[in-house]
Write a protein that holds these residues in place. Structure first.
Motif, PDB file in Angstrom:
ATOM      1  N   ALA A  75       0.838  -1.206   0.000  1.00 32.63           N
ATOM      2  CA  ALA A  75       0.000   0.000   0.000  1.00 32.63           C
ATOM      3  C   ALA A  75       0.870   1.252   0.000  1.00 32.63           C
ATOM      4  O   ALA A  75       0.601   2.211  -0.736  1.00 32.63           O
ATOM      5  CB  ALA A  75      -0.933  -0.004   1.208  1.00 32.63           C
ATOM      6  N   ARG A  76       1.912   1.253   0.802  1.00 34.60           N
ATOM      7  CA  ARG A  76       2.827   2.399   0.869  1.00 34.60           C
ATOM      8  C   ARG A  76       3.478   2.642  -0.497  1.00 34.60           C
ATOM      9  O   ARG A  76       3.523   3.762  -0.992  1.00 34.60           O
ATOM     10  CB  ARG A  76       3.886   2.144   1.937  1.00 34.60           C
ATOM     11  N   GLU A  77       3.984   1.582  -1.090  1.00 38.22           N
ATOM     12  CA  GLU A  77       4.695   1.702  -2.372  1.00 38.22           C
ATOM     13  C   GLU A  77       3.782   2.157  -3.508  1.00 38.22           C
ATOM     14  O   GLU A  77       4.248   2.797  -4.451  1.00 38.22           O
ATOM     15  CB  GLU A  77       5.331   0.359  -2.742  1.00 38.22           C
ATOM     16  N   THR A  78       2.505   1.824  -3.421  1.00 35.10           N
ATOM     17  CA  THR A  78       1.583   2.158  -4.510  1.00 35.10           C
ATOM     18  C   THR A  78       0.690   3.350  -4.190  1.00 35.10           C
ATOM     19  O   THR A  78      -0.203   3.680  -4.976  1.00 35.10           O
ATOM     20  CB  THR A  78       0.705   0.934  -4.867  1.00 35.10           C
ATOM     21  N   GLY A  79       0.920   3.996  -3.051  1.00 34.86           N
ATOM     22  CA  GLY A  79       0.168   5.194  -2.694  1.00 34.86           C
ATOM     23  C   GLY A  79      -1.303   4.942  -2.413  1.00 34.86           C
ATOM     24  O   GLY A  79      -2.161   5.743  -2.776  1.00 34.86           O
ATOM     25  N   ARG A  80      -1.584   3.844  -1.747  1.00 31.53           N
ATOM     26  CA  ARG A  80      -2.964   3.484  -1.417  1.00 31.53           C
ATOM     27  C   ARG A  80      -3.166   3.461   0.080  1.00 31.53           C
ATOM     28  O   ARG A  80      -2.219   3.255   0.835  1.00 31.53           O
ATOM     29  CB  ARG A  80      -3.313   2.104  -1.969  1.00 31.53           C
ATOM     30  N   PHE A  81      -4.409   3.646   0.518  1.00 31.58           N
ATOM     31  CA  PHE A  81      -4.732   3.406   1.917  1.00 31.58           C
ATOM     32  C   PHE A  81      -5.307   2.002   2.022  1.00 31.58           C
ATOM     33  O   PHE A  81      -5.867   1.466   1.067  1.00 31.58           O
ATOM     34  CB  PHE A  81      -5.683   4.458   2.490  1.00 31.58           C
ATOM     35  N   CYS A  82      -5.113   1.380   3.180  1.00 27.11           N
ATOM     36  CA  CYS A  82      -5.598   0.020   3.414  1.00 27.11           C
ATOM     37  C   CYS A  82      -6.980   0.059   4.066  1.00 27.11           C
ATOM     38  O   CYS A  82      -7.263   0.941   4.872  1.00 27.11           O
ATOM     39  CB  CYS A  82      -4.674  -0.730   4.362  1.00 27.11           C
ATOM     40  N   VAL A  83      -7.777  -0.941   3.721  1.00 27.70           N
ATOM     41  CA  VAL A  83      -9.047  -1.168   4.401  1.00 27.70           C
ATOM     42  C   VAL A  83      -8.996  -2.610   4.905  1.00 27.70           C
ATOM     43  O   VAL A  83      -8.703  -3.524   4.134  1.00 27.70           O
ATOM     44  CB  VAL A  83     -10.259  -0.973   3.467  1.00 27.70           C
ATOM     45  N   THR A  84      -9.245  -2.797   6.205  1.00 29.95           N
ATOM     46  CA  THR A  84      -9.062  -4.104   6.823  1.00 29.95           C
ATOM     47  C   THR A  84     -10.050  -4.317   7.963  1.00 29.95           C
ATOM     48  O   THR A  84     -10.663  -3.366   8.449  1.00 29.95           O
ATOM     49  CB  THR A  84      -7.610  -4.243   7.333  1.00 29.95           C
ATOM     50  N   LEU A  85     -10.138  -5.550   8.391  1.00 26.95           N
ATOM     51  CA  LEU A  85     -10.869  -5.904   9.607  1.00 26.95           C
ATOM     52  C   LEU A  85      -9.874  -6.163  10.745  1.00 26.95           C
ATOM     53  O   LEU A  85     -10.273  -6.388  11.874  1.00 26.95           O
ATOM     54  CB  LEU A  85     -11.710  -7.174   9.376  1.00 26.95           C
ATOM     55  N   ASP A  86      -8.595  -6.126  10.439  1.00 31.58           N
ATOM     56  CA  ASP A  86      -7.512  -6.585  11.302  1.00 31.58           C
ATOM     57  C   ASP A  86      -6.907  -5.457  12.142  1.00 31.58           C
ATOM     58  O   ASP A  86      -6.397  -4.484  11.602  1.00 31.58           O
ATOM     59  CB  ASP A  86      -6.451  -7.206  10.389  1.00 31.58           C
ATOM     60  N   ALA A  87      -6.900  -5.616  13.453  1.00 25.42           N
ATOM     61  CA  ALA A  87      -6.326  -4.610  14.362  1.00 25.42           C
ATOM     62  C   ALA A  87      -4.809  -4.520  14.241  1.00 25.42           C
ATOM     63  O   ALA A  87      -4.219  -3.497  14.595  1.00 25.42           O
ATOM     64  CB  ALA A  87      -6.707  -4.931  15.809  1.00 25.42           C
ATOM     65  N   ASP A  88      -4.168  -5.563  13.732  1.00 25.37           N
ATOM     66  CA  ASP A  88      -2.708  -5.568  13.652  1.00 25.37           C
ATOM     67  C   ASP A  88      -2.155  -4.460  12.757  1.00 25.37           C
ATOM     68  O   ASP A  88      -1.052  -3.972  12.979  1.00 25.37           O
ATOM     69  CB  ASP A  88      -2.195  -6.921  13.155  1.00 25.37           C
ATOM     70  N   PHE A  89      -2.893  -4.050  11.763  1.00 24.29           N
ATOM     71  CA  PHE A  89      -2.424  -2.991  10.868  1.00 24.29           C
ATOM     72  C   PHE A  89      -2.141  -1.716  11.661  1.00 24.29           C
ATOM     73  O   PHE A  89      -1.098  -1.093  11.503  1.00 24.29           O
ATOM     74  CB  PHE A  89      -3.450  -2.702   9.771  1.00 24.29           C
ATOM     75  N   HIS A  90      -3.070  -1.329  12.510  1.00 27.12           N
ATOM     76  CA  HIS A  90      -2.889  -0.120  13.322  1.00 27.12           C
ATOM     77  C   HIS A  90      -1.705  -0.281  14.257  1.00 27.12           C
ATOM     78  O   HIS A  90      -0.900   0.642  14.414  1.00 27.12           O
ATOM     79  CB  HIS A  90      -4.154   0.190  14.113  1.00 27.12           C
ATOM     80  N   SER A  91      -1.573  -1.446  14.866  1.00 31.42           N
ATOM     81  CA  SER A  91      -0.477  -1.691  15.796  1.00 31.42           C
ATOM     82  C   SER A  91       0.876  -1.587  15.101  1.00 31.42           C
ATOM     83  O   SER A  91       1.798  -0.956  15.613  1.00 31.42           O
ATOM     84  CB  SER A  91      -0.613  -3.077  16.443  1.00 31.42           C
ATOM     85  N   ILE A  92       0.991  -2.201  13.951  1.00 33.34           N
ATOM     86  CA  ILE A  92       2.261  -2.172  13.208  1.00 33.34           C
ATOM     87  C   ILE A  92       2.646  -0.742  12.855  1.00 33.34           C
ATOM     88  O   ILE A  92       3.783  -0.314  13.066  1.00 33.34           O
ATOM     89  CB  ILE A  92       2.164  -3.049  11.933  1.00 33.34           C
ATOM     90  N   ILE A  93       1.717   0.021  12.336  1.00 37.13           N
ATOM     91  CA  ILE A  93       2.006   1.393  11.922  1.00 37.13           C
ATOM     92  C   ILE A  93       2.329   2.262  13.132  1.00 37.13           C
ATOM     93  O   ILE A  93       3.246   3.088  13.092  1.00 37.13           O
ATOM     94  CB  ILE A  93       0.852   1.947  11.072  1.00 37.13           C
ATOM     95  N   ALA A  94       1.627   2.066  14.241  1.00 38.72           N
ATOM     96  CA  ALA A  94       1.891   2.852  15.447  1.00 38.72           C
ATOM     97  C   ALA A  94       3.272   2.533  16.011  1.00 38.72           C
ATOM     98  O   ALA A  94       4.041   3.442  16.345  1.00 38.72           O
ATOM     99  CB  ALA A  94       0.818   2.587  16.496  1.00 38.72           C
ATOM    100  N   VAL A  95       3.604   1.265  16.108  1.00 38.49           N
ATOM    101  CA  VAL A  95       4.910   0.871  16.657  1.00 38.49           C
ATOM    102  C   VAL A  95       6.043   1.327  15.741  1.00 38.49           C
ATOM    103  O   VAL A  95       7.081   1.801  16.212  1.00 38.49           O
ATOM    104  CB  VAL A  95       4.963  -0.658  16.893  1.00 38.49           C
TER     105      VAL A  95
END
Length: 123
Positions: free
Chosen positions: A44-64
């Motif tokens: 998503a970062r490389e292609t300039g997109r935002f992610c849409v997910t049901l997964d809480a891990d995405f927020h955790s990874i980006i925050a950490v």
């Protein structure tokens, strides 16, 4: 409105959002249906997109990692069909679009939309 949908979301959401004029792809479209969360975030970062997910891990990874992108919308509603997910995203986008462009983590429940600007550790 360049979105990347995680594997937990119905694939039919893509067609509904494309019909509304969005530039959207699903993990299936790029053979990432078994990819790790980090790989999806990086794509998503490389292609300039935002992610849409049901997964809480995405927020955790980006925050950490304390990064400023990609933005992520986490939907905390189970059992939505593709049209329902599309309708939800179309309904909230006017409220959150500028935040997504600037970098944000968004959580959507059946009652609220919470926005946290990135990077998280600077707030």
């Amino acid at each position: 409105m360049r979105a990347f949908l995680d594997q937990g979301l119905p694939y039919s959401t893509v067609q509904h959002l494309k019909a509304a004029g969005w530039d959207v792809i699903h993990t299936v479209d790029v053979n990432m249906e078994q990819a790790t969360d980090r790989s999806i975030i990086e794509y998503a970062r490389e292609t300039g997109r935002f992610c849409v997910t049901l997964d809480a891990d995405f927020h955790s990874i980006i925050a950490v990692d304390n990064t400023v992108d990609p933005s992520v919308i986490r939907i905390r509603q189970e059992g939505l069909k593709g049209a329902d997910v599309a309708d939800l995203l179309l309904a909230i986008y006017p409220e959150i679009g500028k935040d997504l462009e600037a970098g944000a983590l968004v959580v959507v429940t059946d009652k609220t939309v919470r926005i946290r600007r990135l990077p998280v550790q600077n707030h």
